[in-house]
Structures are given as structure tokens and as C-alpha cells.
Write an enzyme that holds these catalytic residues in place. Structure first.
Site, PDB file in Angstrom:
ATOM      1  N   ASP A  62     -56.223  43.990 -62.430  1.00 39.46           N
ATOM      2  CA  ASP A  62     -55.090  43.077 -62.540  1.00 39.46           C
ATOM      3  C   ASP A  62     -54.850  42.728 -64.014  1.00 39.46           C
ATOM      4  OD1 ASP A  62     -53.151  41.238 -61.744  1.00 39.46           O
ATOM      5  OD2 ASP A  62     -54.612  39.607 -61.556  1.00 39.46           O
ATOM      6  N   HIS A  63     -53.632  42.948 -64.483  1.00 33.51           N
ATOM      7  CA  HIS A  63     -53.252  42.640 -65.880  1.00 33.51           C
ATOM      8  C   HIS A  63     -54.111  43.351 -66.919  1.00 33.51           C
ATOM      9  CE1 HIS A  63     -50.188  39.612 -65.071  1.00 33.51           C
ATOM     10  NE2 HIS A  63     -50.989  39.138 -64.130  1.00 33.51           N
TER      11      HIS A  63
ATOM     12  N   GLU B 277     -45.660  45.566 -65.952  1.00 35.60           N
ATOM     13  CA  GLU B 277     -44.931  44.287 -65.876  1.00 35.60           C
ATOM     14  C   GLU B 277     -43.829  44.248 -66.914  1.00 35.60           C
ATOM     15  OE1 GLU B 277     -47.374  40.711 -65.705  1.00 35.60           O
ATOM     16  OE2 GLU B 277     -46.033  39.715 -67.133  1.00 35.60           O
TER      17      GLU B 277
ATOM     18  N   ASN C 281     -49.522  38.845 -55.557  1.00 37.37           N
ATOM     19  CA  ASN C 281     -50.840  38.554 -56.148  1.00 37.37           C
ATOM     20  C   ASN C 281     -51.224  37.095 -55.917  1.00 37.37           C
ATOM     21  OD1 ASN C 281     -50.550  41.102 -57.208  1.00 37.37           O
ATOM     22  ND2 ASN C 281     -51.106  40.514 -59.289  1.00 37.37           N
TER      23      ASN C 281
ATOM     24  N   THR D 181     -55.831  31.949 -57.857  1.00 38.32           N
ATOM     25  CA  THR D 181     -56.316  30.575 -58.022  1.00 38.32           C
ATOM     26  C   THR D 181     -56.665  29.892 -56.701  1.00 38.32           C
ATOM     27  OG1 THR D 181     -54.973  30.416 -60.011  1.00 38.32           O
ATOM     28  CG2 THR D 181     -55.709  28.341 -59.053  1.00 38.32           C
TER      29      THR D 181
HETATM   30  P1  13P Z   1     -52.376  32.809 -59.055  1.00 38.24           P
HETATM   31  O1  13P Z   1     -53.744  32.579 -59.621  1.00 38.24           O
HETATM   32  O2  13P Z   1     -51.395  31.789 -59.488  1.00 38.24           O
HETATM   33  O3  13P Z   1     -52.398  33.020 -57.590  1.00 38.24           O
HETATM   34  O4  13P Z   1     -51.853  34.164 -59.710  1.00 38.24           O
HETATM   35  C1  13P Z   1     -52.600  35.316 -59.476  1.00 38.24           C
HETATM   36  C2  13P Z   1     -51.949  36.489 -60.114  1.00 38.24           C
HETATM   37  O5  13P Z   1     -50.755  36.602 -60.167  1.00 38.24           O
HETATM   38  C3  13P Z   1     -52.832  37.511 -60.656  1.00 38.24           C
HETATM   39  O6  13P Z   1     -52.135  38.528 -61.265  1.00 38.24           O
END
Ligand code: 13P
Length: 281
Positions: free
Chosen positions: A82-83, A134, A228, A231
Site C-alpha cells: 500500500d502506497h 495514484e 482501502n 485505521t
Molecule cells: P484509513 O486508515 O483512513 O482507513 O486509510 C487507509 C488507506 O487508505 C490505506 O491506503
């Protein structure tokens, strides 16, 4: 079942009018929790490692846990980065048999973003691994609504970017943000519709935590391919740990502590998956 790539799940999502959950995890318990939830809901799932957790958790460890988890369930699981911050980080996960990688160079200039993303696409596609990128800025959720809106994805640039890079799915900025919102998010559904309808690849929305359920449902109905969430799982884990310490004192049984945390994450994951599969056909 062995891990599958994103494309297989994104195709399934389109056919069955669901959104694939892409749930972040950084240890065995959080990963087991989200995969168990997906299995109970008979929903496909992408398990993700956030770029800043890669060094902490180890891409090799996380992939191995995901691989075991996927073989223990009947639903299809993919394992993603992710990212990803660079070609090198994406390559590390590719070399560790992740089945999807995100390369996020949205804050760089367009040409650099295209050049590096293409490099990731070439390496990943040669091994059957999917690539997400992105465009626009997905802000942190403590920003004002105006600041979040300044990062919206431009649909015309998005259409060009997908053609220029050959990516498999695109994360867009439409009003959601990462983390705990200071203000109730205001999603630009008109922009999201244009992106879903005209960008030539599946659309991904980030920042799925504490986004109102009705907004999530609306985005699912509009056809977003992947949502996604991070949190909300980590908060549930921490809340459960805090509760166990409060209830049991300084040294609770370690297995009880981790079991409670895992169960709390699983409950949140089940709820998210209910929203993501609400319109399943
Ligand atoms: P949240 O932590 O706000 O759910 O976002 C997660 C996210 O987008 C990871 O790429």
C-alpha cells in the site's frame, strides 16, 4: 487457495457488483482477523502492508502469513503493498511474491510519476502481479474539508495517466482522507461518477475508516472497485488491548490479550465487508 493477483479480484468485483476490501494489517493477528472475516462473508479480500510498516513487519513475514492464511480459507485473497514509495520498495515486495503493488508518486511531477510507474508495471506484469497507482492528493484526515478538496483527481489527467502507464487500477482523491476525520468527510460523488465512468481502469478509494456507512454504500453502488481501510482496524485492536488491561490488570494472559484484539478487528472487518457486498449479484 494460493494468493491471487488484484486483477482476478477486480474482475470478480465488477461481475458481482461488489467492492473489494483492501485491509491493512501489520502482524499475524490483524492479518488472521481480516482473512477470517472475508472467509465468513464469502468475500474476496486484498490484504495490504502499508509502506511505512514494511520495514517493521518485514515483507517476507507478511507475505508468508498471508500465504498461509489464504490456503486455509475458501475465499480468494491477494497480498499487496500500500502506497509504495519507490520502484525499489515495489520491487522488494514483488521479489517477496506479493500479488499486487501500489506505487504512489502522486506528489511528484506527471512525467516522473509516469516513468517510475511504468517501470513498476513492466517488472510486476512480467510476473503476473497487478499494479495500482495514484493521482491527486489523498490528504490526512485531520485536514480541513477545503484542504482535502484541493487534492481532487483531475479526470482528464487520470484518463491520460492510465493510458500512459498501463496500470491495473487507480486510486483517486474524491473527498476521503487517511486516518481519523476531524470533520465529517464530504465526498464529491459527481467527480467520483465521472472517474468511474470514464477512466479506463477500475477505481480505488482510500481512507475507508470512519467514513459514514451510507457514503461507503453509495460509493459501492457507484461501482468503485477497491476500498482501502486501515485505521479502523488498528483502533479496534488498540481499544481491545486497553480494555483487557483495564479488566485484568498489569499482566493479562498473553493469549487472551491477543485473542481479544484479533476478535475486535474481525468484527470491524465483517461490518466493512457487509457494506462492500451489500449489492452483490
Ligand atoms: P484509513 O486508515 O483512513 O482507513 O486509510 C487507509 C488507506 O487508505 C490505506 O491506503
Amino acid at each position: 487457495m494460493a494468493l491471487v493477483n488484484y486483477n482476478e479480484l477486480l474482475k470478480y468485483a465488477k461481475e458481482h457488483r461488489i467492492t473489494v476490501g483492501a485491509f491493512n494489517s501489520l502482524n499475524m493477528e490483524t492479518l488472521q482477523a481480516v482473512v477470517t472475516a472475508a472467509d465468513k462473508m464469502n468475500a474476496p479480500l486484498i490484504v495490504q502492508t502499508y509502506h511505512a510498516h514494511v520495514d517493521f513487519a518485514g515483507a517476507d513475514y507478511m507475505q508468508a502469513i498471508a500465504d498461509v492464511a489464504s490456503r486455509n480459507v475458501n475465499t480468494k485473497i491477494a497480498m499487496g503493498l500500500d502506497h509504495g514509495r519507490s520502484y525499489e520498495q515495489a520491487k522488494l515486495c514483488i521479489d517477496n511474491n506479493y500479488t499486487g503493488v501500489m506505487i504512489d508518486l502522486a506528489s511528484e511531477d506527471y512525467d516522473y510519476n509516469v516513468k517510475e510507474t511504468r517501470k513498476v508495471v513492466e517488472t510486476a506484469h512480467a510476473r503476473g502481479i497487478s499494479v495500482e497507482a495514484e493521482l491527486g492528493t489523498i490528504a490526512d484526515a485531520d485536514r480541513s474539508l477545503e484542504e482535502i478538496a484541493q487534492g481532487y483527481t483531475d479526470p482528464e489527467i487520470a484518463r491520460r495517466f492510465v493510458k500512459d502507464t498501463g496500470i491495473d487500477c487507480l486510486a483517486v482523491s474524491v473527498g476521503t482522507a487517511h486516518g481519523m476525520y476531524k470533520f465529517t468527510p464530504k465526498i464529491n460523488f459527481e467527480l467520483l461518477k465521472e472517474l468511474v465512468d470514464t477512466v479506463p481502469c477500475p477505481i480505488v478509494v482510500h481512507g475507508g475508516s470512519n467514513t459514514p456507512d451510507e457514503d461507503v454504500e453509495k460509493m459501492v453502488e457507484m461501482g468503485i472497485a477497491k476500498l482501502n481501510v486501515g485505521t479502523d482496524f488498528f483502533n479496534a485492536y488498540e481499544d481491545a488491548v486497553r480494555r483487557v488491561f483495564q479488566e485484568k490488570g498489569d499482566h493479562p494472559d498473553i493469549m487472551y490479550l491477543l485473542a481479544e484484539a484479533r476478535e475486535a478487528v474481525e468484527k470491524v472487518a465483517v461490518h466493512k465487508l457487509e457494506l462492500l457486498t451489500k449489492f452483490r449479484v
